[in-house]
Write a protein that holds these residues in place. Sequence first.
Motif, PDB file in Angstrom:
ATOM      1  N   ALA A 502       1.489  -1.726  -0.039  1.00  9.35           N
ATOM      2  CA  ALA A 502      -0.215   0.301  -0.092  1.00  9.35           C
ATOM      3  C   ALA A 502       0.891   1.323   0.248  1.00  9.35           C
ATOM      4  CB  ALA A 502      -0.745  -0.267   1.138  1.00  9.35           C
ATOM      5  N   PHE A 503       2.401   1.347   0.815  1.00 14.02           N
ATOM      6  CA  PHE A 503       2.756   2.448   0.599  1.00 14.02           C
ATOM      7  C   PHE A 503       3.446   2.833  -0.947  1.00 14.02           C
ATOM      8  CE2 PHE A 503       5.468  -0.669   2.496  1.00 14.02           C
ATOM      9  CZ  PHE A 503       6.544  -0.773   1.237  1.00 14.02           C
ATOM     10  N   LEU A 504       3.471   1.817  -1.811  1.00  8.62           N
ATOM     11  CA  LEU A 504       4.222   1.941  -3.213  1.00  8.62           C
ATOM     12  C   LEU A 504       2.445   2.852  -3.920  1.00  8.62           C
ATOM     13  CD1 LEU A 504       6.747   1.878  -4.222  1.00  8.62           C
ATOM     14  CD2 LEU A 504       6.387  -0.480  -5.099  1.00  8.62           C
ATOM     15  N   ARG A 505       3.017   3.548  -3.830  1.00  8.17           N
ATOM     16  CA  ARG A 505       1.565   4.357  -4.871  1.00  8.17           C
ATOM     17  C   ARG A 505       2.203   4.786  -6.426  1.00  8.17           C
ATOM     18  NH1 ARG A 505      -2.420   8.125  -1.967  1.00  8.17           N
ATOM     19  NH2 ARG A 505      -3.296   8.324  -4.708  1.00  8.17           N
ATOM     20  N   SER A 506       3.230   5.427  -5.987  1.00  6.04           N
ATOM     21  CA  SER A 506       3.689   5.805  -7.341  1.00  6.04           C
ATOM     22  C   SER A 506       4.867   6.255  -7.115  1.00  6.04           C
ATOM     23  CB  SER A 506       2.848   7.098  -7.372  1.00  6.04           C
ATOM     24  OG  SER A 506       3.707   8.252  -8.759  1.00  6.04           O
ATOM     25  N   ALA A 507       5.863   5.760  -8.295  1.00  5.85           N
ATOM     26  CA  ALA A 507       7.351   6.172  -8.677  1.00  5.85           C
ATOM     27  C   ALA A 507       7.458   6.771  -9.533  1.00  5.85           C
ATOM     28  CB  ALA A 507       8.055   4.456  -8.869  1.00  5.85           C
ATOM     29  N   LEU A 508       8.397   7.638  -8.703  1.00  6.08           N
ATOM     30  CA  LEU A 508       8.811   8.883  -9.962  1.00  6.08           C
ATOM     31  C   LEU A 508      10.472   8.574 -10.835  1.00  6.08           C
ATOM     32  CD1 LEU A 508       9.574  12.407  -8.206  1.00  6.08           C
ATOM     33  CD2 LEU A 508       7.399  11.638  -9.952  1.00  6.08           C
ATOM     34  N   GLN A 509      10.791   6.907 -10.746  1.00  4.82           N
ATOM     35  CA  GLN A 509      12.334   6.198 -10.926  1.00  4.82           C
ATOM     36  C   GLN A 509      12.472   4.678 -10.615  1.00  4.82           C
ATOM     37  OE1 GLN A 509      14.255   7.726 -13.443  1.00  4.82           O
ATOM     38  NE2 GLN A 509      15.698   6.668 -13.644  1.00  4.82           N
ATOM     39  N   ILE A 510      12.122   4.009 -11.402  1.00  6.59           N
ATOM     40  CA  ILE A 510      12.686   2.546 -11.140  1.00  6.59           C
ATOM     41  C   ILE A 510      14.078   1.975 -11.771  1.00  6.59           C
ATOM     42  CG2 ILE A 510      11.579   0.675 -11.259  1.00  6.59           C
ATOM     43  CD1 ILE A 510       8.544   1.588 -11.551  1.00  6.59           C
ATOM     44  N   MET A 511      14.763   1.254 -11.024  1.00  8.76           N
ATOM     45  CA  MET A 511      15.971   0.400 -11.588  1.00  8.76           C
ATOM     46  C   MET A 511      15.593  -0.986 -10.980  1.00  8.76           C
ATOM     47  SD  MET A 511      19.025   3.380 -11.615  1.00  8.76           S
ATOM     48  CE  MET A 511      19.468   1.758 -12.526  1.00  8.76           C
ATOM     49  N   PHE A 512      16.428  -2.374 -12.265  1.00  7.31           N
ATOM     50  CA  PHE A 512      17.570  -2.961 -11.089  1.00  7.31           C
ATOM     51  C   PHE A 512      18.171  -3.803 -10.918  1.00  7.31           C
ATOM     52  CE2 PHE A 512      12.441  -3.802 -13.494  1.00  7.31           C
ATOM     53  CZ  PHE A 512      11.900  -4.419 -12.883  1.00  7.31           C
ATOM     54  N   SER A 513      18.718  -4.516 -10.467  1.00 10.90           N
ATOM     55  CA  SER A 513      20.306  -4.684  -9.757  1.00 10.90           C
ATOM     56  C   SER A 513      20.585  -5.619 -11.406  1.00 10.90           C
ATOM     57  CB  SER A 513      20.121  -5.533  -8.564  1.00 10.90           C
ATOM     58  OG  SER A 513      19.693  -6.132  -8.780  1.00 10.90           O
ATOM     59  N   GLU A 514      21.874  -4.928 -11.069  1.00  6.80           N
ATOM     60  CA  GLU A 514      22.412  -5.613 -12.610  1.00  6.80           C
ATOM     61  C   GLU A 514      22.549  -7.602 -12.230  1.00  6.80           C
ATOM     62  OE1 GLU A 514      25.162  -5.033 -15.517  1.00  6.80           O
ATOM     63  OE2 GLU A 514      24.163  -3.768 -14.110  1.00  6.80           O
ATOM     64  N   ASP A 515      22.033  -7.832 -11.412  1.00  5.60           N
ATOM     65  CA  ASP A 515      21.514  -9.513 -11.534  1.00  5.60           C
ATOM     66  C   ASP A 515      20.648  -9.713 -11.449  1.00  5.60           C
ATOM     67  OD1 ASP A 515      21.071  -8.649  -8.988  1.00  5.60           O
ATOM     68  OD2 ASP A 515      22.350  -9.815  -8.260  1.00  5.60           O
ATOM     69  N   LYS A 517      18.010  -9.957  -9.655  1.00  6.14           N
ATOM     70  CA  LYS A 517      17.493 -10.198  -7.976  1.00  6.14           C
ATOM     71  C   LYS A 517      17.134  -8.945  -6.621  1.00  6.14           C
ATOM     72  CE  LYS A 517      21.136 -14.089  -7.847  1.00  6.14           C
ATOM     73  NZ  LYS A 517      21.161 -14.594  -7.463  1.00  6.14           N
ATOM     74  N   LYS A 518      17.490  -8.049  -7.929  1.00  2.00           N
ATOM     75  CA  LYS A 518      16.548  -6.828  -6.800  1.00  2.00           C
ATOM     76  C   LYS A 518      15.682  -5.359  -7.422  1.00  2.00           C
ATOM     77  CE  LYS A 518      19.358  -7.067  -2.596  1.00  2.00           C
ATOM     78  NZ  LYS A 518      20.665  -7.651  -2.789  1.00  2.00           N
ATOM     79  N   PHE A 519      15.423  -4.714  -7.068  1.00  2.00           N
ATOM     80  CA  PHE A 519      14.668  -3.239  -7.567  1.00  2.00           C
ATOM     81  C   PHE A 519      14.430  -2.682  -7.104  1.00  2.00           C
ATOM     82  CE2 PHE A 519      10.374  -4.925  -6.910  1.00  2.00           C
ATOM     83  CZ  PHE A 519       9.253  -3.631  -7.121  1.00  2.00           C
ATOM     84  N   PHE A 520      14.904  -1.422  -7.704  1.00  2.00           N
ATOM     85  CA  PHE A 520      14.806  -0.272  -5.940  1.00  2.00           C
ATOM     86  C   PHE A 520      14.005   0.952  -7.218  1.00  2.00           C
ATOM     87  CE2 PHE A 520      18.670  -1.626  -5.950  1.00  2.00           C
ATOM     88  CZ  PHE A 520      19.585  -2.335  -5.461  1.00  2.00           C
ATOM     89  N   VAL A 521      12.878   1.661  -5.914  1.00  2.00           N
ATOM     90  CA  VAL A 521      11.865   2.513  -6.738  1.00  2.00           C
ATOM     91  C   VAL A 521      12.144   3.483  -5.441  1.00  2.00           C
ATOM     92  CG1 VAL A 521       9.226   2.743  -6.741  1.00  2.00           C
ATOM     93  CG2 VAL A 521      10.558   0.723  -6.480  1.00  2.00           C
ATOM     94  N   ALA A 522      12.520   5.046  -6.109  1.00  2.00           N
ATOM     95  CA  ALA A 522      12.072   6.193  -5.770  1.00  2.00           C
ATOM     96  C   ALA A 522      10.767   6.460  -5.643  1.00  2.00           C
ATOM     97  CB  ALA A 522      12.996   6.735  -6.776  1.00  2.00           C
TER      98      ALA A 522
END
Length: 753
Positions: A502-515, A517-522
């Motif tokens: 629920a806290f992940l309503r909107s993102a300005l930038q999304i990135m995945f790790s090189e492998d 296995k992770k993804f990052f949300v701003a």
Amino acid sequence: MAAAERGAARPTGDNRTSRRRRRRREHCLRTSGLEPGAFPGQSLSARARGAGAERGELWGRRSSGRGMGEFKVHRVRFFNYVPPGIRCVAYNNQSNRLAVSRTDGTVEIYNLSANYFQEKFFPGHESRATEALCWAEGQRLFSAGLNGEILEYDLQALNVKYALDAFGGPIWSMTASPSGSQLLVGCEDGSVKLFQITPDSIQFERNFDRQKSRILSLSWHPSATHIAAGSIDYISVFDVKSGSAVRKMIVDRQYMGVSKRKCIVWGVAFLSDGTVISVDSAGKVQFWDSATGTLVKSHLISNADVQSIAVADQEDSFVVGTAEGTIFHFQLVSVTSNSNEKQWVRTKPFQHHTHDVRAVAHSPTALISGGTDTHLVIRPLMEKVEVKNYDAALRKITFPHRCLISCSKKKQLLLFQFAHHLELWRLGSTVATGKNGDTLPLSKNADHLLHLKTKGPENIICSCISPCGSWIAYSTVSRVFLYRLNYEHDNINLKRVSKMPAFLRSALQIMFSEDSKKFFVASNQGSLHIFQLLEGSFKHLHSFQPQSGTVEAMCLLAVSPDGNWLAASGTSAGVHVYNVKHLKLHCTVPAYNFPVTALAIAPISNNLVIAHSDQQVFEYSIPEKQYTEWSRNIQKQGFHHLWLQRDTPITHISFHPKRPMHILLHDAYMFCIIDKSLPLPNDKTLLYNPLPPTNESDVFRRRTAHAFKISKIYKPLLFMDLLDERTLVAVERPLDDIIAQLPPPIKKKKFGT
């Protein structure tokens, strides 16, 4: 293939290509001059060599041990992106910023003091057709449109703060009072509504006398005692205190001796001496005396509508834009050299647009215009520019200053972002060989694998594909979407990951790790979220909260190849570096005055490379928490003056996996490889590109070689990256292809025809 729950995914490819598309493709092949079998939008340039050339010739070879090497280049031109047209512009003199609204509802903020960089944007909305835009109380931005709502934007969190219905039907015009404390809107039902601006919102105050037709334009008198309102066939002057109409000026319907059915007053400007300037659909610029309601002077300047007007703060000049794409500049000049009497004179016509000029603005030093042809044009007034450097050059901004393309290097896939859908393409391949500069025929065409359409009226903010090609993520204003892709021969199975937190309503930038296995949300609230990707699901690992309770939207992310470091840049030009392994803030890069346009973390060394809007490039050692020696040297010596005079920002940075001394970066009109092992160029050397040494005894060329190897072959360049150590992909979007997809412009009669 599984259809997405809230979207539509469509696999496409050569096996599903219709006869009509085949015929069109074959025609493109013949007209483009490519070899049979090559996709018209993509070619493989054989071994484009190491150092570029100023006039667009092919890259030259470096024979030294530190040579740039050779690459095969995928030249991609099937990103069918057309920027939305410009509907409104609003200049803020206090902050020297420009707000621009597009036809899809997108609003962009340009910092004119930061090399005209697009530092913020608010995504569009299908139901939000913006017709008016204005600044009030310094840094507060408002818009209004045909849905009848007034919106205020949160410039820190980068979202819409609130929307208020004006209850007058579609809103056609809006303007703030000279003090910035009141807001005036003109509506479809003929009403003019006055709102008081409060610290947190706006409050309706009263209606003015209702008119018989829609209010298409508004302007305050500088004393804030009266306003002028443009309608169909007439102009009204209102007393602000009473709300009554005190004058009505009927505009002439005559056009070239023929009476038109209606005359639309597209714009009005109220000057301090009581003069009202109007522009209308009869192609006229007219001057009215508001005290008597009489016409003083009329200029017929166009065979089509004059659609916009903007006046300088000193009221000594104004600019108008026409439906023919012409800008006219009027100036207040003395009648004679010794006379105090002045008159308005049309001094300069400019033709920088191909289509309608829907909006103009007048800054102290430049004329600004935009319209249907999607270009934002800034033309400096040479008599107002003190130093005749690159600030005096004409600027034409077409593409957004953010990346709309992401790449899966392992599977050689490109993900293209549009307003309401994503496209996934697999690059073509070739088995042919050739010499440097050759165009190789494709043995396998590029393949359109996926068309993922969003459901709902909101535009896509950002998107990304994982390096392994198995995950796609994108975000709108209200939701973040994550999909798992499975490839089976020529088919794709797409499965949406449900139950996003629920806290992940909107993102300005999304990135995945090189492998992958992770993804990052701003998020737009300043927080950064880390998720672990599982088979068809995910797990929330950690969230970094904004520092000291401030809310600053994070617009750019960079992840180290080993996945241990995360760098994030906000709207205030600050860069924070986080330790992903220990889940804590590691350091903050020293503040700089100009916004960050791109950043990336180098492999092995974990050096953070940061590009700013003033064309400065810094290298910061994350482990040592300080600038590197190379960065200190380049700041001490300074960049080449031609490098600093570039007018488009760097939008992407990457690194060569086998050459740690190389930094690859590009803007819209230049691709550059910086070799940190070579000396830096000074202003006396040739920046665009000295010829490389042909052999070990070539002393002159070896002495003039420097670190910056630049190519201008690929343009406009929307994306460029390494697929592997010997292959580049370049995504271009020729301007002629964009113009070809716009509505036809108004035809002008040329002399002799």
